[in-house]
Design a protein around this motif. Structure first.
Motif, short mmCIF file in Angstrom:
data_model
loop_
_atom_site.label_atom_id
_atom_site.label_comp_id
_atom_site.label_asym_id
_atom_site.label_seq_id
_atom_site.Cartn_x
_atom_site.Cartn_y
_atom_site.Cartn_z
N ILE A 151 0.94 -1.26 -0.03
CA ILE A 151 0.06 0.17 0.04
C ILE A 151 0.97 1.09 -0.03
O ILE A 151 0.58 2.25 -0.75
CB ILE A 151 -0.93 0.04 1.26
CG1 ILE A 151 -2.04 -1.12 1.07
CG2 ILE A 151 -1.67 1.38 1.55
CD1 ILE A 151 -3.03 -1.29 2.27
N ASN A 152 1.83 1.26 0.82
CA ASN A 152 2.86 2.32 0.87
C ASN A 152 3.52 2.47 -0.37
O ASN A 152 4.14 3.76 -0.84
CB ASN A 152 3.74 2.27 2.12
CG ASN A 152 2.95 2.50 3.35
OD1 ASN A 152 1.54 3.07 3.32
ND2 ASN A 152 3.48 1.97 4.56
N PHE A 153 3.91 1.44 -1.08
CA PHE A 153 4.78 1.45 -2.03
C PHE A 153 3.76 2.27 -3.28
O PHE A 153 4.25 3.04 -4.20
CB PHE A 153 5.03 0.18 -2.80
CG PHE A 153 5.56 0.09 -4.07
CD1 PHE A 153 6.63 0.76 -4.62
CD2 PHE A 153 5.00 -0.96 -4.91
CE1 PHE A 153 7.16 0.64 -5.74
CE2 PHE A 153 5.43 -1.04 -6.38
CZ PHE A 153 6.43 -0.31 -6.67
N ALA A 154 2.55 1.77 -3.45
CA ALA A 154 1.40 2.67 -4.32
C ALA A 154 1.51 4.06 -3.98
O ALA A 154 1.38 4.78 -4.79
CB ALA A 154 0.06 1.77 -4.15
N ASN A 155 1.55 4.33 -2.75
CA ASN A 155 1.55 5.61 -2.30
C ASN A 155 2.80 6.38 -3.07
O ASN A 155 2.66 7.50 -3.31
CB ASN A 155 1.41 5.91 -0.98
CG ASN A 155 -0.16 6.09 -0.34
OD1 ASN A 155 -0.48 7.21 -0.40
ND2 ASN A 155 -0.44 5.15 0.05
N GLU A 156 3.86 5.79 -2.73
CA GLU A 156 5.07 6.43 -3.43
C GLU A 156 4.94 6.66 -4.86
O GLU A 156 5.36 7.64 -5.36
CB GLU A 156 6.48 5.50 -3.03
CG GLU A 156 6.73 5.27 -1.35
CD GLU A 156 7.34 6.59 -1.04
OE1 GLU A 156 7.60 7.71 -1.94
OE2 GLU A 156 7.52 6.66 0.30
N LYS A 157 4.32 5.71 -5.67
CA LYS A 157 4.29 5.93 -7.10
C LYS A 157 3.31 6.93 -7.41
O LYS A 157 3.71 7.57 -8.32
CB LYS A 157 3.52 4.54 -7.57
CG LYS A 157 4.57 3.44 -7.30
CD LYS A 157 5.55 3.45 -8.26
CE LYS A 157 5.60 3.10 -9.60
NZ LYS A 157 6.88 3.14 -10.59
N LEU A 158 2.21 7.11 -6.61
CA LEU A 158 1.26 8.37 -6.69
C LEU A 158 1.81 9.53 -6.52
O LEU A 158 1.75 10.61 -7.15
CB LEU A 158 0.10 8.15 -5.78
CG LEU A 158 -0.86 6.94 -6.45
CD1 LEU A 158 -1.98 6.74 -5.34
CD2 LEU A 158 -1.69 7.30 -7.63
N GLN A 159 2.66 9.61 -5.52
CA GLN A 159 3.52 10.74 -4.92
C GLN A 159 4.46 11.01 -6.10
O GLN A 159 4.64 12.35 -6.61
CB GLN A 159 4.46 10.45 -3.81
CG GLN A 159 5.04 11.63 -3.22
CD GLN A 159 4.12 13.07 -2.83
OE1 GLN A 159 2.85 12.76 -2.45
NE2 GLN A 159 4.57 14.35 -2.82
N GLN A 160 5.24 9.94 -7.01
CA GLN A 160 6.17 10.45 -7.83
C GLN A 160 5.58 10.87 -9.06
O GLN A 160 5.89 11.85 -9.70
CB GLN A 160 6.78 9.12 -8.18
CG GLN A 160 8.00 9.35 -9.35
CD GLN A 160 8.26 8.02 -9.88
OE1 GLN A 160 7.35 7.00 -10.15
NE2 GLN A 160 9.76 7.94 -9.94
N VAL B 273 13.71 6.26 -2.89
CA VAL B 273 12.83 5.21 -2.08
C VAL B 273 12.12 4.21 -2.88
O VAL B 273 12.02 3.05 -2.78
CB VAL B 273 11.60 5.96 -1.17
CG1 VAL B 273 10.76 5.05 -0.32
CG2 VAL B 273 12.24 6.79 -0.37
N LEU B 274 11.70 4.85 -4.14
CA LEU B 274 11.09 3.86 -5.17
C LEU B 274 12.24 2.78 -5.76
O LEU B 274 11.80 1.55 -5.99
CB LEU B 274 10.37 4.70 -6.36
CG LEU B 274 9.21 5.34 -5.91
CD1 LEU B 274 9.01 6.02 -7.16
CD2 LEU B 274 8.17 4.37 -5.59
N ALA B 275 13.43 3.28 -5.94
CA ALA B 275 14.35 2.51 -6.36
C ALA B 275 14.93 1.45 -5.17
O ALA B 275 14.88 0.20 -5.57
CB ALA B 275 15.69 3.30 -6.68
#
Length: 219
Positions: free
Chosen positions: A103-112, A144-146
């Motif tokens: 879920i937090n990974f998806a948040n990071e993608k949205l933030q990007q 963070v995504l990397a």
């Protein structure tokens, strides 16, 4: 128990059949069907998997029912519709697992995506057209995504490798992640032995744009 009877009744089966389905698996040997008892953890996993499948099936049925109710012929028109705005919410609990990581990974993608469109692309457009502007400082979450999705040293890649090997379990995953990505600025991790000495569960922390989250690797 009353709960088992209630569940069996809702699913149109007997308590005995429900218990058999959740506590044993069927094995085919030379065209014969044999029942093999499940261990408690395996039975719990089967229970959770069944619950998730039922939830998904009920949701699909609900969507189909809504579509059928609000549908019209191709020549007709209607002002009836249901709009759903579904966004992910950053999650941090006392105990965070793989679910929270996803879920937090998806948040990071949205933030990007937000960063790309709101900051980077706008500044590039201003520069290309010679429009005076002030540089906006923002948190760039690409590192963070990397850390999470990078290959071959990201969290998900290391987890895939350990899952395929299947020999060292939770400790092996954390130890492998510490070896491959331990120097990453957004990762806080120690060896499983260090965690046990400190009285902490086996796991690691990721410094997200919204805060640091400790993810448990055990179980």
């Amino acid at each position: 128990s009353a709960a088992r009877q209630r569940v069996a009744s809702l699913w149109g089966t007997s308590v005995a059949d429900l218990e058999a389905a959740l506590t044993a698996r069927t094995i085919v040997v030379r065209s014969q069907y044999l029942l093999s008892p499940l261990k408690p953890q395996e039975a719990a996993f089967a229970r959770d998997s069944l619950a998730k499948y039922v939830y998904s099936a009920v949701f699909d049925w609900l969507v189909a029912a809504i579509n059928a109710t609000s549908a019209t012929s191709l020549s007709g028109c209607t002002d009836r519709f249901i709009g759903v705005l579904d966004i992910f919410g950053f999650e941090i609990f006392e105990s965070n697992s793989f679910e929270q990581l996803c879920i937090n990974f998806a948040n990071e993608k949205l933030q990007q995506l937000f960063n790309q469109h709101t900051f980077k692309q706008e500044e590039q457009l201003y520069e290309a057209e010679g429009v005076p502007h002030e540089h906006v400082v923002f948190i760039d979450n690409e590192p963070v995504l990397a850390l999470i999705e990078g290959k071959p040293k990201g969290v998900l890649a290391v987890l895939d490798d350990e899952t395929l090997i299947g020999k060292h379990g939770d400790d092996g995953f954390v130890a492998s992640l510490a070896r491959t990505a331990g120097a990453h600025a957004a990762l806080r991790i120690g060896t499983p032995a260090e965690s046990r000495r400190a009285g902490l569960p086996c796991g690691f922390s990721v410094v997200h744009y919204a805060g640091e989250v400790f993810y448990r690797a055990d179980g």
